[in-house]
Structures are given as C-alpha cells and as structure tokens.
Design an enzyme around this catalytic site. Structure first.
Site, PDB file in Angstrom:
ATOM      1  N   HIS A 236      76.016  44.571  71.599  1.00 43.18           N
ATOM      2  CA  HIS A 236      74.558  44.532  71.529  1.00 43.18           C
ATOM      3  C   HIS A 236      73.892  45.644  72.333  1.00 43.18           C
ATOM      4  CE1 HIS A 236      74.467  40.406  69.761  1.00 43.18           C
ATOM      5  NE2 HIS A 236      75.633  40.329  70.387  1.00 43.18           N
ATOM      6  N   CYS A 237      74.651  46.358  73.142  1.00 39.95           N
ATOM      7  CA  CYS A 237      74.027  47.288  74.089  1.00 39.95           C
ATOM      8  C   CYS A 237      74.455  48.745  73.939  1.00 39.95           C
ATOM      9  CB  CYS A 237      74.298  46.814  75.525  1.00 39.95           C
ATOM     10  SG  CYS A 237      73.559  45.225  75.934  1.00 39.95           S
ATOM     11  N   ILE A 238      75.729  49.027  74.159  1.00 37.60           N
ATOM     12  CA  ILE A 238      76.178  50.414  74.284  1.00 37.60           C
ATOM     13  C   ILE A 238      75.872  51.273  73.061  1.00 37.60           C
ATOM     14  CG2 ILE A 238      78.145  51.927  74.738  1.00 37.60           C
ATOM     15  CD1 ILE A 238      79.388  49.715  76.370  1.00 37.60           C
TER      16      ILE A 238
END
Length: 402
Positions: A236-238
């Site tokens: 969900h982030c990187i």
C-alpha cells in the site's frame, strides 16, 4: 490494515468507537464476525455516526490508470463527515497523501461547504499511519505517532487520544511537514530498492554474486543499511507514496529524477525476472511452449493475505504463449497446493517468492527446490546464491546467477 487495528486499540482503551464504511458487504462481514447484537459497532449508515465527536479517516489512496493520485476515497470520506459534522468536532486524517492534501481536501472543503471556521468551530490533525502488517517486532503501540496541525487545540485533542495507545507522539506544527514525513520514509525505501535492483541487473552482466557483496557491506557498523534485490515493490505504500510526492512537485514545475527513475526500475523488475526465466530455460533446451510454471507466494510480503500493487502476478503471464501456470499462496487464498501437482513431472520451472511465505511454507518450498525454481529472495536451501535460477536434470543441478 490501518483502520481496523486502530479501531481495536481505541476500543481496548474504553473509547466508544464505531467502525464506518460505505461498503455494506464489508460491514456485514465485520458485524457477523465481531459485533455484539446489543450494541452497534460497525455500520454503513451515516445516522449511526452523527453523534460522534472525533472522526478518523483511514481510506486507501491508490493511483489511477494514469499513475496519478486517486483521491476519490478521501473525497467520499470527507463528504460523509460533512453530512454529520458538528461544532467542536475533531477530524484525524491518517491516509497517505501529497503535501497540502489535508488543507485542500479536508479543511478548505469543510469551511467552504459547511461555513464552519477551522480552529474555532472544528479541528483537524494529520497523523500518517505507519503500520507494518505482520511485523511482530514493532507493533502499533511501539511506533512513534506523528501528529501535525497548524492548530494548537487540534494538536492537543489528538495527542490526548493517541497518547493512550502509542508509547510516543511527535508533534509538528504544519500539515505539510507531517504529510512529507510519511512520504520521505517510503521514497527512501523505493529509491534504495531501485538502486539495488539496478545493481543486481548490472551484476548479472559482470557475473558477480551481489548477495555475497551485500553481506560483506553489511559488516560495516556505520554509514550503511542493506537493501536487497527482488521482483519489484508491492503493498500500500512503497510503490505508491513516492508518486504522490512526485506528482505534487510536478504541479510546481519541479521534476524529481530520483523518484521517477526508482519507480521506473522497480516497475520493470517483474518483467526482467520473467525474461531471465525465458532465457535460462531456452539455454537449457527446455521447450518453453510445453513448460508448466508453478508460482509460490503472490502476496507482496510474507505472512499477509494482500497482493495489492504487486506486479509479479501480471508479469508471470508474459511468458511465451503455451506456458501454463499454477499459483500457490496459502496466505493469499488460504488454500493448499495438491501434493500431486508438486510431483508432476510436467512442471519444469518454478518461481518461488519464499520471502512471502511463513516458516512451514518455506520448508515445503525447499523440498520443491529439488526440482527447479527461481528463488527471488535467497530463502532456498542454497540461500547464499539468493537471486538465482535453479534447474535440475536428473542428478545434475545447475544454478545461474540473476
């Protein structure tokens, strides 16, 4: 993976908490599994949350098909809050976003549509989530909580709540500084992963074992942090957060070369891995047209059931036409691979992402290595080779460094 763990922590500290989602199917599942029939805990009805005085926004912030920020979930959440907000209410915004998002999409919109005054009639803080799913070392309470706002009362109200569930809070006096803090964390990771992935491709040309070199570099007790090559980035982030920052910078006519290059390299890695598989099998005179592919581990990290933004599974299908593939991911589908399939002599190639599997699954994976496999992360029986292709013909086993 953000809202529900936070929900549980707040409930444990005796806060009266209601879980809201406009997805009725999701709410029904939560009600069936967790809710008490005597008390509403989960709902998709706005009328059930109208008496709340604190609203915590935990919604996805993905990219659209053009790889630009998709803020539709934020829009939807703010619309819901606008329909129920009262004088004196607090909004805590947790979702990753671009610098300026909290002011533009939350504060300014509420002031414009509800005619309420920020710092006087309603209060807002930005507190970026930092949860790492399946991390047993750093649990929610152990990770310092950043809180940012231009409003002193907003900071105090938020700090009073979060100090009850987090060991430490860190205060910033600008929304944008808190928003950027989260982005810096994941830009750092994306850029360094991109660097080591490029070096892995370079080392293939130079015929150098990059894993041994990384191990050696890691003996330096200062000024170095190891990153490892792999089939791209997921979660969900990187893969997403750096693009939010780059997109915002471009709106001010600034182009971040590091971010854009790292994104490009990491997005190409799954296809690079597939190309190496094709080349290796071709060199070993394996008929690719009749090759059967086994993929083990499709979630973006070990011990989670989430495959979000992990590009591997789309690129696996790029192998030459005629290649069939079986996909095994216990955590992803809660399913087990039939042992008969693993013994099928037609399986001539396996792609194993053992970094995504638990200990039991890794043990099984090591048994499968006796056939042939592409081990992305070096968790196989010959871990020192790491990013390597394994192929076995009878009693003769060969390896080829990636």
């Amino acid at each position: 993976y953000v809202g529900f763990p936070l929900f549980l922590k707040l409930k444990k500290k005796k806060f009266k908490v209601i879980g809201y989602d406009n997805n009725e199917k999701k709410i029904k599942k939560f009600k069936k599994k967790f809710s008490s029939p005597k008390k509403i805990i989960f709902t998709s009805s706005k009328s059930d949350i109208k008496n709340s005085n604190v609203y915590v926004i935990c919604v996805p912030t993905p990219l659209n098909d053009s790889l630009e920020p998709d803020t539709s979930f934020i829009d939807s959440a703010v619309s819901t809050i606008i329909s129920v907000i009262k004088n004196g209410d607090l909004i805590i915004f947790e979702s990753t976003c671009y610098p300026g998002c909290t002011k533009e999409m939350v504060v300014d919109r509420i002031e414009r549509e509800k005619k309420l005054k920020f710092k006087k009639n309603f209060f807002v803080s930005y507190s970026p989530e930092r949860i790492d799913p399946a991390n047993k070392k750093f649990k929610i309470k152990d990770i310092p909580k950043i809180i940012g706002s231009e409003c002193k009362k907003s900071l105090k109200l938020t700090d009073d709540i979060y100090k009850k569930i987090f060991k430490k809070t860190y205060i910033l006096h600008k929304f944008e500084e808190a928003e950027l803090a989260k982005l810096i964390e994941n830009v750092f990771r994306q850029v360094n992963i991109g660097l080591i992935n490029e070096m892995a491709m370079m080392c293939e040309k130079l015929q150098i074992n990059i894993w041994n070199s990384i191990k050696a570099s890691s003996t330096k007790p200062f000024g170095f942090m190891p990153f490892f090559p792999g089939p791209g980035t997921g979660g969900h982030c990187i893969p997403l957060d750096p693009t939010y920052l780059s997109w915002k910078a471009k709106s001010k006519n600034f182009f971040s070369k590091y971010i854009d290059l790292a994104n490009e390299i990491n997005q190409k890695m799954p296809n690079y891995v597939v190309q190496r598989v094709e080349k290796f099998l071709s060199n070993q005179s394996v008929n690719i047209e009749n090759c059967k592919l086994l993929v083990i581990g499709l979630s973006y990290k070990k011990d989670v059931s989430d495959d979000v933004s992990f590009k591997l599974q789309t690129d696996v299908g790029r192998l030459d036409s005629g290649v069939s593939d079986d996909r095994w991911a216990v955590y992803l589908k809660k399913a087990h691979l039939d042992w008969k399939v693993s013994q099928d002599t037609k399986i001539s190639m396996g792609m194993i992402g053992l970094n995504m599997l638990n200990v039991q699954e890794k043990t099984w994976g090591n048994r499968f290595i006796s056939k042939s496999a592409l081990d992305y992360y070096g968790y196989s029986a010959t871990a020192d080779l790491g990013f390597a292709i394994y192929h076995k013909f009878g009693e003769v086993s060969t390896s080829f460094l990636m």
